[in-house]
Design an enzyme around this catalytic site. Sequence first.
Site, mmCIF file in Angstrom:
data_model
loop_
_atom_site.group_PDB
_atom_site.id
_atom_site.type_symbol
_atom_site.label_atom_id
_atom_site.label_comp_id
_atom_site.label_asym_id
_atom_site.label_seq_id
_atom_site.Cartn_x
_atom_site.Cartn_y
_atom_site.Cartn_z
ATOM 1 C CE LYS A 188 -24.850 -67.780 -8.197
ATOM 2 N NZ LYS A 188 -25.362 -66.252 -8.179
ATOM 3 C CG HIS A 215 -23.459 -59.438 -10.860
ATOM 4 N ND1 HIS A 215 -23.026 -60.670 -11.255
ATOM 5 C CD2 HIS A 215 -24.489 -59.720 -10.191
ATOM 6 C CE1 HIS A 215 -23.994 -61.379 -11.236
ATOM 7 N NE2 HIS A 215 -24.763 -61.059 -10.281
ATOM 8 C CG HIS A 224 -30.681 -63.663 -6.816
ATOM 9 N ND1 HIS A 224 -31.220 -64.933 -7.084
ATOM 10 C CD2 HIS A 224 -29.622 -63.489 -7.536
ATOM 11 C CE1 HIS A 224 -30.290 -65.560 -7.874
ATOM 12 N NE2 HIS A 224 -29.454 -64.771 -8.206
ATOM 13 C CG ASP A 281 -28.466 -60.107 -8.349
ATOM 14 O OD1 ASP A 281 -27.196 -60.170 -8.639
ATOM 15 O OD2 ASP A 281 -29.145 -60.638 -8.848
ATOM 16 C CG HIS A 297 -25.471 -62.130 -5.324
ATOM 17 N ND1 HIS A 297 -26.149 -63.123 -5.483
ATOM 18 C CD2 HIS A 297 -25.472 -61.352 -6.403
ATOM 19 C CE1 HIS A 297 -26.192 -63.449 -6.864
ATOM 20 N NE2 HIS A 297 -25.891 -62.235 -7.531
ATOM 21 C CG HIS A 308 -29.293 -68.040 -10.719
ATOM 22 N ND1 HIS A 308 -29.214 -66.772 -10.851
ATOM 23 C CD2 HIS A 308 -30.441 -68.595 -11.269
ATOM 24 C CE1 HIS A 308 -30.467 -66.239 -11.530
ATOM 25 N NE2 HIS A 308 -31.179 -67.309 -11.713
#
Length: 348
Positions: A102, A18, A177, A250, A16, A139
């Site tokens: 996602k 970004h 997460h 994350d 995960h 999420h």
Amino acid sequence: MRVTKTLTIIKPDDWHLHLRDGAMLEGVIGHSSRHFARAIIMPNLVPPVVTTSDAAAYRDRILAAKPKADFFKPLMTLYLTEQSDPNDIASGFENGLVSAVKLYPAGATTNSASGVKDFDKVMPVLQKMAEIGMPLCVHGEVTDASIDIFDREAVFIERVLDPLRKRVPDLRIIMEHVTTKNGVDYVTSSDKNLAATITTHHLIINRNAILAGGIRPHYYCLPVAKREEHRLALRAAATSGDKRFFIGTDSAPHIDDSKEHSCGCAGIYTSINTMSCLAHVFEQENALDKLEAFTSLNGPAYYNMPHNDDTITLIRHDEPITFPDKIDTGAGPVTVFDPMFPLHWEVQ
Ligand code: DOR
Ligand code: ZN
């Protein structure tokens, strides 16, 4: 510096991550590609990565920005919207371009406005994914303003995730997460089609880091860090060796101006020191022998991918090692996660 111990493990993957785009992508990609062979790339760009052609173009920008000497394979994800096309998504998975979809509940976090409000509208996509074995990254927070922010994960499990799993039992889900004991217990109570990623920072901080003695925006992320009992449950899960838990950092860079703000952005930047932090945590828990499962084996097994062939070696120095407080990116400075204890483990 005196070396006291070394540990060689199969090269990790980050399940995960970004990476953003443009100057920020260029500023951060090297920190991931140095220690991780692959990463699940989050699609919450502006505008989001929705179609397989968006994903192909983003993958090419990531590969162009990557340091030439590093092997790094971005595992692309598509952002689920109520307009997503099941056939486009399936073709992306079947030709190997896209690894997962996602799900952001609309409004849950950074750039999630195009997320899902009405689950009936995405049922055809979810059914198709279940049929072809394509994983859904979730999420897991409700967005209902009446629910306390510290309860949003627990309520999501009850109101959204559990009903969704009953509706589409063959869908392979990753609770991203996970931050609560409720989440850990939910994952361990299910025997199939459910796993969870755990971030580096949620193993290290509880909510006091954000709020006690002053507001510290660089410890603010979503889902927000919870009470100590939850952090302890996450540490127990991560260091247990249980195949259902694996690293998803994350790591989410925002420039300092956006974090140090009257309405600061959510996100913590850990790509640069994650492996040092994790080795520290696993050593504290007397579980260094489980680090490889968490960083390098459990993730690929759940995603039905082979683990990496390469290895990395971690070295434990007597003296603390240092990391920069901030990194400079072309988009602006980004503060690096400070675990608030000295780090001794370094990737060779
Ligand atoms: O803290 C977070 N930052 N949580 C998310 O879910 C999104 C991420 C981001 O994109 O900045
Ligand atoms: Zn994220």
